[in-house]
Design a protein around this motif. Structure first.
Motif, mmCIF file in Angstrom:
data_model
loop_
_atom_site.group_PDB
_atom_site.id
_atom_site.type_symbol
_atom_site.label_atom_id
_atom_site.label_comp_id
_atom_site.label_asym_id
_atom_site.label_seq_id
_atom_site.Cartn_x
_atom_site.Cartn_y
_atom_site.Cartn_z
ATOM 1 N N ILE A 1 0.837 -1.205 0.000
ATOM 2 C CA ILE A 1 0.000 0.000 0.000
ATOM 3 C C ILE A 1 0.868 1.249 0.000
ATOM 4 C CG2 ILE A 1 -1.879 -1.153 1.241
ATOM 5 C CD1 ILE A 1 -0.968 0.459 3.755
ATOM 6 N N GLU A 2 0.254 2.364 -0.375
ATOM 7 C CA GLU A 2 0.875 3.680 -0.274
ATOM 8 C C GLU A 2 0.129 4.417 0.834
ATOM 9 O OE1 GLU A 2 3.591 4.365 -2.058
ATOM 10 O OE2 GLU A 2 3.383 2.341 -2.912
ATOM 11 N N LYS A 3 0.697 4.420 2.017
ATOM 12 C CA LYS A 3 0.020 4.943 3.195
ATOM 13 C C LYS A 3 0.189 6.453 3.339
ATOM 14 C CE LYS A 3 1.809 4.587 7.288
ATOM 15 N NZ LYS A 3 1.701 6.019 7.673
ATOM 16 N N PRO A 4 -0.882 7.170 3.653
ATOM 17 C CA PRO A 4 -0.751 8.618 3.892
ATOM 18 C C PRO A 4 -0.005 8.884 5.202
ATOM 19 C CG PRO A 4 -2.958 7.891 4.467
ATOM 20 C CD PRO A 4 -2.280 6.709 3.837
ATOM 21 N N THR A 5 0.485 10.085 5.356
ATOM 22 C CA THR A 5 1.056 10.534 6.626
ATOM 23 C C THR A 5 0.426 11.883 6.970
ATOM 24 O OG1 THR A 5 2.926 11.649 5.538
ATOM 25 C CG2 THR A 5 3.252 9.356 6.217
#
Length: 210
Positions: free
Chosen positions: A83-87
């Protein structure tokens, strides 16, 4: 196919959730078998709001989080997809431009205020933990953290705690304790509980190897 184990760690603000998660990360850093997901990174994007509007947001209410995205990405990880996780930028009170790439893992630890309050998140957890720390200790920890790490003033922290944090904890977070499989008093300082948790995780990892 190996089964991914999801461990949910919930509890009040500054109860010790992150401390426990960090100790788990440090313990398994070399094996790369455990990944930590922070619910705080899924605060909703507020980039279209002014700073004045962002400050007024109730960050201690479940509606402040994009739990739909969190549940979706957790499911993807458990299915073996990256996944490409937000921060989140706590100084600017909105989602950061930085994205974190997360690979699937044997064990996923999801920690946050409403991990057990949210039914969809709760149902994804194989092990559900509630960190139970006295309110005065949590307030002191939050005060020190927000002033030192998040650029907040003492007055703003006290105002937020008395106007929203305390009431939201009693309304949403404390009741979620009843869903926990394990209750850990005093968070990261409870080494007996943490050692037991690490033993369980090691057992899971070993079973996946076999």
């Amino acid at each position: 196919m190996k089964k991914t184990i999801v461990i949910g760690i919930a509890g009040g603000s500054a109860s010790g959730k992150t401390s426990i998660s960090q100790q788990l990360k440090d313990r398994y850093e070399n094996t790369q078998s455990v990944v930590i997901i922070r619910q705080d990174d899924y605060y909703k994007d507020q980039s279209e709001k002014t700073m004045e509007e962002r400050v007024k947001t109730n960050y201690d209410h479940p509606f402040a989080f994009d739990n739909t995205l969190l549940v979706k990405q957790l499911k993807e990880l458990t299915m073996g997809k990256a996944i490409e996780k937000p921060t989140y930028d706590f100084v600017q009170h909105t989602r950061s431009h930085s994205i974190e790439h997360i690979e699937p893992s044997d064990v996923i630890v999801i920690e946050g205020l409403f991990v057990l309050e949210n039914e969809d998140l709760r149902n994804l957890c194989d092990i559900k933990i509630f960190v139970d720390t006295d309110a005065d200790i949590r307030f002191i920890r939050r005060l020190l953290r927000d002033v030192k790490q998040r650029g907040r003033t003492l007055e703003s922290v006290v105002e937020q705690y008395t106007s929203t944090v305390r009431d939201m904890h009693n309304l949403f977070i404390e009741p979620s304790k009843r869903y926990a499989d394990v209750i850990i008093p005093e968070g990261g300082h409870n080494m007996v509980a943490i050692d037991l948790l690490m033993t369980k995780i090691s057992s899971i990892i070993q079973e996946n190897v076999v």
